[in-house]
Design an enzyme around this catalytic site. Structure first.
Site, short mmCIF file in Angstrom:
data_model
loop_
_atom_site.label_atom_id
_atom_site.label_comp_id
_atom_site.label_asym_id
_atom_site.label_seq_id
_atom_site.Cartn_x
_atom_site.Cartn_y
_atom_site.Cartn_z
N SER A 69 -7.46 -22.36 6.27
CA SER A 69 -7.71 -22.97 7.57
C SER A 69 -6.42 -22.97 8.37
O SER A 69 -5.33 -23.14 7.81
CB SER A 69 -8.18 -24.42 7.36
OG SER A 69 -8.08 -25.14 8.57
N ALA B 255 -3.74 -18.72 15.11
CA ALA B 255 -3.10 -19.20 13.88
C ALA B 255 -3.82 -18.53 12.71
O ALA B 255 -4.35 -19.17 11.80
CB ALA B 255 -3.13 -20.73 13.77
N HIS C 240 -9.66 -15.36 8.62
CA HIS C 240 -9.94 -14.61 9.85
C HIS C 240 -9.93 -13.10 9.57
O HIS C 240 -10.78 -12.36 10.06
CB HIS C 240 -8.88 -14.90 10.92
CG HIS C 240 -8.82 -16.32 11.39
ND1 HIS C 240 -7.76 -17.15 11.13
CD2 HIS C 240 -9.69 -17.06 12.12
CE1 HIS C 240 -7.96 -18.32 11.69
NE2 HIS C 240 -9.13 -18.31 12.29
N ARG D 139 -5.55 -25.24 10.18
CA ARG D 139 -5.02 -26.60 10.08
C ARG D 139 -4.16 -26.81 8.83
O ARG D 139 -3.37 -27.75 8.77
CB ARG D 139 -6.15 -27.63 10.10
CG ARG D 139 -6.80 -27.77 11.47
CD ARG D 139 -7.75 -28.96 11.49
NE ARG D 139 -8.13 -29.31 12.84
CZ ARG D 139 -9.15 -28.80 13.51
NH1 ARG D 139 -9.93 -27.91 12.93
NH2 ARG D 139 -9.42 -29.18 14.75
N LYS E 14 -17.37 -20.97 6.43
CA LYS E 14 -16.58 -22.20 6.27
C LYS E 14 -17.05 -23.24 7.28
O LYS E 14 -17.09 -24.42 7.00
CB LYS E 14 -15.10 -21.91 6.45
CG LYS E 14 -14.30 -23.17 6.50
CD LYS E 14 -12.85 -22.92 6.29
CE LYS E 14 -12.08 -24.20 6.44
NZ LYS E 14 -12.02 -24.61 7.85
#
Ligand code: AMP
Length: 280
Positions: free
Chosen positions: A186, A32, A37, A188, A150
């Site tokens: 994130s 994801a 990233h 999420r 993070k």
């Protein structure tokens, strides 16, 4: 870009590259993918000849089965994104490939590092992280591995584990990437509506407040004022700690260089983590 799901195929390719004198940079992820990233991938490209990204949602580091179930999985889009930035190798194994029956786990006694903050609220989480990262390092055998600040405590845990197991890999910590609003990127965040993203900004605002208060208050006073402020928003606070960056122990009366505020809060059922260095 080559995509592997089998360990032996990946290792064959990496061995060939290494015997040709290439250095290997490695970024473990759960997919994801977002710009956070990608910043790690870019850092690996700056430091190493070959960049390897793993994409594996590791079941053993989830203490909450619902969180594991709902974790976003976007492998095709992740592979396309990595291709556009010229990543060299993606490793996307199945759970069975990573954890064959009778496979030996990595175990490291993390001491206090494993019991504070994430260790306290996500029992077993770091055992899962140590196990999967240990196994991935063993498979990829990178020269350097890149992790995001993070996950501040995770970086400390990985550094500790690497030293403890005397693994020949250099750990490089990279800064947290944020949306222009300040929200930490994130995977999420994909589960948040626009309204929830606005609510979630309260985390960033609290960290900024902590940094401001740190200029003329001690850590204890700063924490008290920030927690009080945080409770006026719509999120549910799990913890807010101001910690020594090396021991991760909470600070009370005195600041130390690198003092860092660490926060976890729930935006409805989505668990969000962030941190900020308060004293440079
Ligand atoms: P994950 O896929 O969440 O396991 O994260 C994989 C790596 O990306 C970890 O080292 C994270 O700390 C890092 N990472 C996640 N979000 C960010 C971000 N916003 N900025 C920098 N690195 C990040």
């Amino acid at each position: 870009m080559k995509v592997y799901s089998k360990i032996t195929d990946l290792q064959e390719q990496i061995s060939a590259l290494k015997s040709g004198g290439k250095t290997i940079g490695f970024i473990p992820t759960m997919g994801a993918l977002h710009q956070g990233h990608i910043s790690l991938v870019q850092s690996a490209m700056d430091h190493c000849d070959v960049t390897v990204v793993s994409i594996f949602v590791n079941p053993t580091q989830f203490n909450n089965p619902d969180d594991l179930l709902k974790y976003p999985r976007t492998l095709e889009a992740d592979v396309r994104l990595l291709e556009t930035i010229n990543c060299d190798i993606v490793f996307a194994p199945s759970v069975e490939e990573m954890y064959p029956e009778n496979s030996l786990g990595y175990q490291v006694d993390l001491g206090k590092l494993g019991t504070l903050m994430e260790g306290k609220f996500r029992p077993g989480h770091f055992d899962g992280v140590v196990n999967v990262v240990g196994r991935l390092f063993d498979i990829v055998k990178p020269h350097k591995a890149f992790f995001g600040l993070k996950d501040f405590q995770q970086v400390a845990v990985i550094r500790y584990m690497t030293q403890f197991l005397k693994l020949p890999v250099e750990i490089i910590a990279c800064p947290t990437q944020r949306e222009s609003s300040g929200l930490a990127m994130s995977s999420r965040n994909m589960r948040l509506s626009e309204a929830q993203k606005t609510d979630a900004l309260h985390i960033y605002r609290s960290l900024i407040l902590a940094k401001k208060l740190a200029e003329n208050h001690d850590p204890k006073e700063t924490k008290k004022a920030v927690v009080n402020y945080f409770q006026q928003g719509n999120l549910q606070l799990e913890y807010f700690e101001i910690v020594d960056p090396n021991t991760l122990e909470s600070l009370s009366d005195k600041w130390v260089k690198g003092s860092t505020a660490c926060i976890v809060a729930y935006c409805d059922e989505v668990r969000l983590i962030d941190n900020m260095e308060l004293i440079g």
